[in-house]
Design an enzyme around this catalytic site. Structure first.
Site, mmCIF file in Angstrom:
data_model
loop_
_atom_site.group_PDB
_atom_site.id
_atom_site.type_symbol
_atom_site.label_atom_id
_atom_site.label_comp_id
_atom_site.label_asym_id
_atom_site.label_seq_id
_atom_site.Cartn_x
_atom_site.Cartn_y
_atom_site.Cartn_z
ATOM 1 N N GLN A 171 -3.975 6.321 -1.181
ATOM 2 C CA GLN A 171 -5.105 5.420 -1.426
ATOM 3 C C GLN A 171 -5.213 5.111 -2.917
ATOM 4 O O GLN A 171 -5.304 6.021 -3.739
ATOM 5 C CB GLN A 171 -6.402 6.056 -0.891
ATOM 6 C CG GLN A 171 -7.616 5.172 -0.983
ATOM 7 C CD GLN A 171 -7.514 3.919 -0.108
ATOM 8 O OE1 GLN A 171 -7.087 3.969 1.034
ATOM 9 N NE2 GLN A 171 -7.881 2.782 -0.682
ATOM 10 N N ASP A 189 2.343 0.692 3.288
ATOM 11 C CA ASP A 189 1.526 -0.234 2.488
ATOM 12 C C ASP A 189 2.379 -1.403 1.972
ATOM 13 O O ASP A 189 1.843 -2.414 1.519
ATOM 14 C CB ASP A 189 0.926 0.507 1.273
ATOM 15 C CG ASP A 189 -0.574 0.716 1.419
ATOM 16 O OD1 ASP A 189 -1.197 -0.018 2.226
ATOM 17 O OD2 ASP A 189 -1.121 1.591 0.729
ATOM 18 N N LYS A 208 -9.449 3.900 7.994
ATOM 19 C CA LYS A 208 -8.040 3.980 8.397
ATOM 20 C C LYS A 208 -7.856 5.096 9.436
ATOM 21 O O LYS A 208 -7.151 4.929 10.427
ATOM 22 C CB LYS A 208 -7.149 4.216 7.168
ATOM 23 C CG LYS A 208 -7.031 2.952 6.325
ATOM 24 C CD LYS A 208 -6.458 3.180 4.932
ATOM 25 C CE LYS A 208 -6.606 1.891 4.121
ATOM 26 N NZ LYS A 208 -6.218 2.025 2.723
#
Ligand code: NDP
Length: 280
Positions: free
Chosen positions: A96, A119, A52
Site C-alpha cells: 500500500q 498493482d 481490498k
C-alpha cells in the site's frame, strides 16, 4: 441528459464474474492468494487496505495481511517481499502506497516479482504495456477501459485526451487508449492552451488532482468525460477533478464522483489477482 456511467454497478458485475472464476479455479484445486502489506497506520491507507480485504473475502480470494510499524526499515520490508516472492501459495503482492518517507518506494516496487505485481507498477509491467506484451496493468486506468467498453463507448479512432501524466494513472491510461486504437494526446501542467487541447477530445480523461478544475469550457459538446479525481470539499462531500454540475449538461456520458472510476480500481485489482492465480 448524459449517460451516467455507473462504476458501482459495473464493478459489482466484474466482482461477480470473478467470484465464479475463483470457484472454477478452486474446483481444479487452484487457490488464489493476495498478500497486502501496509507500513504505518495512515487512516486513508487503512481504509483502502480494509476495502481490498473485503473484496478478496467476497470473491473468495485468500488475503494475508502484513501490518508493519511505521519504523520498519527498507531492509526489513525488502526481506518480507523476498519471502513472499518465494512463497508459492502467494499469487499477488500489494504494498500500500504511500510508504513512510524513509523508505525508497521505487526500490520496493522493483523488488516485487513481476509475476506477482498485481498493482502493475513494476517497471517490467509498465514496459510490457508499452510494447504490447502481456503483463499486469495499473488498476485505475484498466478500470476506465472496462467502464468505456461495458458502456458501449467505442474507443477506436476517437480523439482521446488524458489530462495528467502520473505513472499510476495518466501514462498507463494513454498507453491503454492507444492499445485500443484511440488517437491519444497527453496534457500536463506545462501544456499550453489546455482548454483548446481538452476541447478536441471525444473521450476526455481527467486525472489532474485539482478539485472541480474542469468546467464546460474544457469540454466539447457530446464528449465522454471520465473523472479520476477524488477530493473532499469544505462540507466533507466527495467531488472529482471535473465540475460535474457544469459539465454534465454538455457531454454525452460522464462518470460521477463517487460511484464512477473509484469502485473500478479495486475490481481490477481483484481481476489481476485472479489472473495471477490462473497463470501460475
Ligand atoms: P498526480 O498529482 O501524480 O498527477 C497529476 C497530474 O496532473 C500531473 O501529471 C500534473 O502535471 C497534472 N496537472 C496538475 N495541475 C495541472 C494543471 N493545472 N493543468 C494541467 N495538468 C495539471 O496525481 P494522480 O495521477 O496520482 O491522481 C490524479 C487524481 O486522481 C487525484 O485526485 C487522485 O486522488 C485521483 N486518483 C483516483 C484513483 C481512483 O481510484 N479513483 C486512483 C488514483 C488517483 P505535471 O506532470 O506537469 O506535474
Amino acid at each position: 441528459m448524459p449517460q451516467i456511467i455507473d462504476g458501482k454497478a459495473i464493478s459489482a458485475t466484474i466482482k461477480d464474474e470473478l467470484k465464479i472464476k475463483v470457484e472454477e479455479l478452486s474446483a481444479k484445486g487452484i487457490k488464489v492468494c493476495l498478500a497486502v502489506i501496509q507500513v504505518g497506520n495512515d487512516p486513508a491507507s487503512s481504509v483502502y487496505v480494509g476495502n481490498k480485504k473485503k473484496a478478496c473475502a467476497y470473491i473468495g480470494i485468500d488475503s494475508l495481511a502484513y501490518e508493519l510499524p511505521e519504523e520498519t526499515t527498507q531492509e526489513e520490508l525488502l526481506k518480507l517481499i523476498k519471502e513472499l516472492n518465494d512463497k508459492e501459495e502467494v499469487n499477488g503482492i500489494l504494498v500500500q502506497l504511500p510508504l513512510p518517507k524513509h523508505i525508497d518506494e521505487d526500490e520496493i516496487i522493483r523488488a516485487i516479482d513481476p509475476k506477482k505485481d498485481v498493482d502493475g507498477f513494476h517497471p517490467q509491467s509498465v514496459g510490457a504495456l508499452c510494447i504490447g506484451q502481456p503483463g499486469f496493468v495499473s488498476c485505475t486506468p484498466a478500470g476506465i477501459i472496462q467502464l468505456l467498453k461495458r458502456s458501449d463507448i467505442e474507443i477506436a479512432g476517437k480523439e482521446c485526451v488524458v489530462i495528467g501524466r502520473s505513472n499510476i494513472v495518466g501514462k498507463p491510461m494513454a498507453l491503454l487508449l492507444l492499445r485500443e486504437n484511440g488517437t491519444v494526446t497527453v496534457a500536463h501542467s506545462k501544456t499550453k492552451n489546455l482548454k483548446e487541447t481538452a476541447k478536441r477530445a471525444d473521450i476526455l480523461v481527467v486525472a489532474v488532482g485539482k478539485p472541480k478544475m474542469i468546467t464546460r469550457e474544457y469540454v466539447k459538446e457530446g464528449a465522454v468525460v471520465i473523472d479520476v479525481g477524488i477530493h473532499r470539499n469544505e462540507s466533507n462531500k466527495l467531488c472529482g477533478d471535473v465540475d460535474y454540475d457544469d459539465v454534465a449538461p454538455v457531454c454525452s456520458a460522464i462518470t460521477p464522483v463517487p460511484g464512477g472510476v473509484g469502485p473500478m480500481t479495486i475490481a481490477m485489482l481483484m481481476h489481476n489477482c485472479v489472473e495471477a492465480g490462473d497463470i501460475r
